[in-house]
Design a protein around this motif. Structure first.
Motif, PDB file in Angstrom:
ATOM      1  N   ASN A  39       0.803  -1.222   0.000  1.00  0.00           N
ATOM      2  CA  ASN A  39       0.000   0.000   0.000  1.00  0.00           C
ATOM      3  C   ASN A  39       0.837   1.274   0.000  1.00  0.00           C
ATOM      4  O   ASN A  39       0.297   2.374   0.076  1.00  0.00           O
ATOM      5  CB  ASN A  39      -0.965   0.005   1.192  1.00  0.00           C
ATOM      6  N   GLY A  40       2.154   1.128  -0.043  1.00  0.00           N
ATOM      7  CA  GLY A  40       3.020   2.297  -0.081  1.00  0.00           C
ATOM      8  C   GLY A  40       3.431   2.825   1.271  1.00  0.00           C
ATOM      9  O   GLY A  40       4.279   3.707   1.355  1.00  0.00           O
ATOM     10  N   VAL A  41       2.828   2.296   2.355  1.00  0.00           N
ATOM     11  CA  VAL A  41       3.203   2.755   3.697  1.00  0.00           C
ATOM     12  C   VAL A  41       3.474   1.573   4.620  1.00  0.00           C
ATOM     13  O   VAL A  41       3.292   1.667   5.837  1.00  0.00           O
ATOM     14  CB  VAL A  41       2.114   3.679   4.301  1.00  0.00           C
ATOM     15  N   GLY A  42       3.897   0.449   4.050  1.00  0.00           N
ATOM     16  CA  GLY A  42       4.386  -0.635   4.894  1.00  0.00           C
ATOM     17  C   GLY A  42       3.544  -1.873   5.030  1.00  0.00           C
ATOM     18  O   GLY A  42       3.924  -2.794   5.750  1.00  0.00           O
ATOM     19  N   TYR A  43       2.405  -1.949   4.333  1.00  0.00           N
ATOM     20  CA  TYR A  43       1.564  -3.137   4.406  1.00  0.00           C
ATOM     21  C   TYR A  43       1.579  -3.862   3.060  1.00  0.00           C
ATOM     22  O   TYR A  43       1.092  -3.331   2.055  1.00  0.00           O
ATOM     23  CB  TYR A  43       0.124  -2.780   4.752  1.00  0.00           C
ATOM     24  N   ALA A  46      14.908  -1.374  -8.897  1.00  0.00           N
ATOM     25  CA  ALA A  46      15.707  -0.346  -9.566  1.00  0.00           C
ATOM     26  C   ALA A  46      14.892   0.931  -9.755  1.00  0.00           C
ATOM     27  O   ALA A  46      15.395   2.039  -9.566  1.00  0.00           O
ATOM     28  CB  ALA A  46      16.214  -0.861 -10.911  1.00  0.00           C
ATOM     29  N   LEU A  47      13.623   0.781 -10.121  1.00  0.00           N
ATOM     30  CA  LEU A  47      12.771   1.958 -10.275  1.00  0.00           C
ATOM     31  C   LEU A  47      12.576   2.658  -8.937  1.00  0.00           C
ATOM     32  O   LEU A  47      12.628   3.883  -8.846  1.00  0.00           O
ATOM     33  CB  LEU A  47      11.409   1.540 -10.855  1.00  0.00           C
ATOM     34  N   ASP A  48      12.336   1.876  -7.882  1.00  0.00           N
ATOM     35  CA  ASP A  48      12.166   2.463  -6.552  1.00  0.00           C
ATOM     36  C   ASP A  48      13.423   3.196  -6.106  1.00  0.00           C
ATOM     37  O   ASP A  48      13.371   4.296  -5.566  1.00  0.00           O
ATOM     38  CB  ASP A  48      11.819   1.381  -5.526  1.00  0.00           C
ATOM     39  N   ASP A  49      14.581   2.556  -6.316  1.00  0.00           N
ATOM     40  CA  ASP A  49      15.841   3.162  -5.894  1.00  0.00           C
ATOM     41  C   ASP A  49      16.091   4.461  -6.631  1.00  0.00           C
ATOM     42  O   ASP A  49      16.634   5.423  -6.076  1.00  0.00           O
ATOM     43  CB  ASP A  49      17.004   2.194  -6.142  1.00  0.00           C
ATOM     44  N   ALA A  50      15.699   4.502  -7.906  1.00  0.00           N
ATOM     45  CA  ALA A  50      15.974   5.681  -8.723  1.00  0.00           C
ATOM     46  C   ALA A  50      15.051   6.853  -8.387  1.00  0.00           C
ATOM     47  O   ALA A  50      15.472   7.998  -8.358  1.00  0.00           O
ATOM     48  CB  ALA A  50      15.845   5.334 -10.206  1.00  0.00           C
ATOM     49  N   LEU A  51      13.790   6.553  -8.096  1.00  0.00           N
ATOM     50  CA  LEU A  51      12.810   7.622  -7.972  1.00  0.00           C
ATOM     51  C   LEU A  51      12.072   7.656  -6.640  1.00  0.00           C
ATOM     52  O   LEU A  51      11.107   8.378  -6.490  1.00  0.00           O
ATOM     53  CB  LEU A  51      11.794   7.516  -9.114  1.00  0.00           C
ATOM     54  N   GLY A  52      12.495   6.867  -5.667  1.00  0.00           N
ATOM     55  CA  GLY A  52      11.888   6.948  -4.350  1.00  0.00           C
ATOM     56  C   GLY A  52      10.795   5.935  -4.120  1.00  0.00           C
ATOM     57  O   GLY A  52      10.210   5.410  -5.050  1.00  0.00           O
ATOM     58  N   ASP A  53      10.510   5.661  -2.861  1.00  0.00           N
ATOM     59  CA  ASP A  53       9.482   4.702  -2.506  1.00  0.00           C
ATOM     60  C   ASP A  53       8.138   5.087  -3.089  1.00  0.00           C
ATOM     61  O   ASP A  53       7.734   6.243  -3.055  1.00  0.00           O
ATOM     62  CB  ASP A  53       9.339   4.614  -0.983  1.00  0.00           C
ATOM     63  N   PHE A  54       7.476   4.084  -3.622  1.00  0.00           N
ATOM     64  CA  PHE A  54       6.127   4.232  -4.166  1.00  0.00           C
ATOM     65  C   PHE A  54       6.078   5.209  -5.333  1.00  0.00           C
ATOM     66  O   PHE A  54       5.058   5.821  -5.621  1.00  0.00           O
ATOM     67  CB  PHE A  54       5.145   4.672  -3.091  1.00  0.00           C
ATOM     68  N   ALA A  55       7.200   5.381  -6.026  1.00  0.00           N
ATOM     69  CA  ALA A  55       7.195   6.239  -7.202  1.00  0.00           C
ATOM     70  C   ALA A  55       6.359   5.627  -8.308  1.00  0.00           C
ATOM     71  O   ALA A  55       5.770   6.328  -9.108  1.00  0.00           O
ATOM     72  CB  ALA A  55       8.621   6.466  -7.689  1.00  0.00           C
ATOM     73  N   PHE A  56       6.316   4.297  -8.382  1.00  0.00           N
ATOM     74  CA  PHE A  56       5.551   3.621  -9.416  1.00  0.00           C
ATOM     75  C   PHE A  56       4.604   2.604  -8.811  1.00  0.00           C
ATOM     76  O   PHE A  56       5.015   1.780  -8.010  1.00  0.00           O
ATOM     77  CB  PHE A  56       6.478   2.870 -10.382  1.00  0.00           C
ATOM     78  N   PRO A  57       3.325   2.627  -9.196  1.00  0.00           N
ATOM     79  CA  PRO A  57       2.433   1.534  -8.810  1.00  0.00           C
ATOM     80  C   PRO A  57       2.772   0.286  -9.601  1.00  0.00           C
ATOM     81  O   PRO A  57       3.455   0.348 -10.624  1.00  0.00           O
ATOM     82  CB  PRO A  57       1.044   2.071  -9.184  1.00  0.00           C
ATOM     83  N   ASP A  58       2.281  -0.872  -9.149  1.00  0.00           N
ATOM     84  CA  ASP A  58       2.586  -2.132  -9.826  1.00  0.00           C
ATOM     85  C   ASP A  58       2.188  -2.106 -11.288  1.00  0.00           C
ATOM     86  O   ASP A  58       2.876  -2.664 -12.146  1.00  0.00           O
ATOM     87  CB  ASP A  58       1.856  -3.292  -9.137  1.00  0.00           C
ATOM     88  N   GLU A  59       1.044  -1.464 -11.607  1.00  0.00           N
ATOM     89  CA  GLU A  59       0.574  -1.463 -12.985  1.00  0.00           C
ATOM     90  C   GLU A  59       1.610  -0.855 -13.921  1.00  0.00           C
ATOM     91  O   GLU A  59       1.783  -1.301 -15.048  1.00  0.00           O
ATOM     92  CB  GLU A  59      -0.751  -0.693 -13.087  1.00  0.00           C
ATOM     93  N   PHE A  60       2.302   0.183 -13.432  1.00  0.00           N
ATOM     94  CA  PHE A  60       3.326   0.812 -14.258  1.00  0.00           C
ATOM     95  C   PHE A  60       4.471  -0.160 -14.526  1.00  0.00           C
ATOM     96  O   PHE A  60       4.937  -0.310 -15.657  1.00  0.00           O
ATOM     97  CB  PHE A  60       3.847   2.067 -13.551  1.00  0.00           C
ATOM     98  N   VAL A  61       4.912  -0.835 -13.455  1.00  0.00           N
ATOM     99  CA  VAL A  61       6.014  -1.790 -13.603  1.00  0.00           C
ATOM    100  C   VAL A  61       5.633  -2.901 -14.579  1.00  0.00           C
ATOM    101  O   VAL A  61       6.410  -3.291 -15.447  1.00  0.00           O
ATOM    102  CB  VAL A  61       6.408  -2.385 -12.241  1.00  0.00           C
TER     103      VAL A  61
END
Length: 290
Positions: free
Chosen positions: A119-123, A259-274
């Motif tokens: 959910n982007g905040v730990g769950y 890699a996407l998370d590391d580059a642009l921060g936590d929750f920068a992309f939802p799963d659908e984008f990936v």
């Protein structure tokens, strides 16, 4: 004197100075608890964490009770999960913690058949169970269940890629345990969702705008461009082409998401984008780029 802070002379009104900063009222969204509640209004949030805090205040519950939200439906529709953006006319439904349960399963196969998201905040929770898989045969495990512990170890605060890796690395042929929390179930069907209230003077046509939440900084209102579709679908091809041409297409899906998370921060992309980008990357490998 800073623009937008000019004072009015007494007894005299004047039009805003050209170029003066115009402050829009905050966007206001309607919300309900998915299992049933009165409608509340939430506003003034720029991230998922802030939204959960606002929802908690609105409904008199701790923000930590909220597992995830769906947009414009109270049902556990994984295609309607709240990600990094909210349509300006979306109605927010908050799914909160319900019954806690524990299951023990013998890992008789290499693959469990679970798709994990967070959910982007730990769950982290179960987004999909593959038909015919090992976990599909365990009736106590359901789509939408939050995974709280694996073999007695709390995984609260983990990203979905880390949870998926931990499940994959469980030893084959040995039993493992999961502590799960299912969302509260409605006693009856909720009425049809109303349209959320759009912010006044949003400057975006109804149904065409989205509030993009940010890991850092303020949320922004963006107008949908072109023929619509998900953000990932619109950007997947050019991004995948860049990755492919750079020779960086050897990552597996988990590594790619990290890699996407590391580059642009936590929750920068939802799963659908990936998923969209990963699919386009597969097209690149097969020579189906256009």
């Amino acid at each position: 004197m800073p623009l937008g802070l000019r004072t009015k002379k007494k007894g005299r009104s004047r039009e805003p100075e050209p170029g003066a900063v115009q402050h829009r009222p905050p966007l206001v969204f309607s919300a309900q608890l998915a299992h049933g509640s009165a409608t509340a209004r939430v506003e003034g949030f720029s991230s998922i964490r802030e939204l959960y805090a606002k929802l908690g205040l609105a409904f008199g519950i701790a923000a930590s009770e909220i597992l995830y939200c769906t947009l414009s439906t109270p049902k556990l529709n994984m295609e309607s999960l709240l990600g990094a953006q909210i349509g300006l006319e979306d109605f927010i439904f908050a799914h909160v913690k319900g019954i806690q349960k524990e299951v023990t399963v013998c890992k008789s196969e290499d693959v469990l058949g679970l798709t994990i998201t967070d959910n982007g905040v730990g769950y982290a929770f179960i987004k999909h169970i593959k038909a015919g898989s090992l976990m599909a045969a365990v009736p106590a495990v359901s789509v939408g269940d939050h995974i709280e512990e694996i073999n007695g170890r709390s995984i609260v605060g983990w990203r979905h890629v880390d949870v998926a890796r931990a499940l994959r690395e469980l030893e084959k042929g040995r039993p493992f345990s999961l502590r799960l929390v299912e969302p509260q179930k409605a006693l009856g069907e909720c009425g049809p969702a109303q349209r959320g209230s759009r912010g006044l003077d949003s400057g975006v046509a109804p149904g065409r705008g989205t509030l993009r939440l940010r890991p850092k900084g303020r949320a922004t209102v963006e107008e949908l461009v072109g023929g619509g579709g998900s953000l990932g679908a619109r950007l997947a091809l050019p991004l995948a082409t860049t990755i492919f041409e750079a020779g960086k297409d050897k990552l597996n899906p988990d590594e790619f998401a990290r890699a996407l998370d590391d580059a642009l921060g936590d929750f920068a992309f939802p799963d659908e984008f990936v998923f969209d980008v990963w699919g386009a990357l597969g097209d690149a490998k097969e020579g189906r780029l256009h």
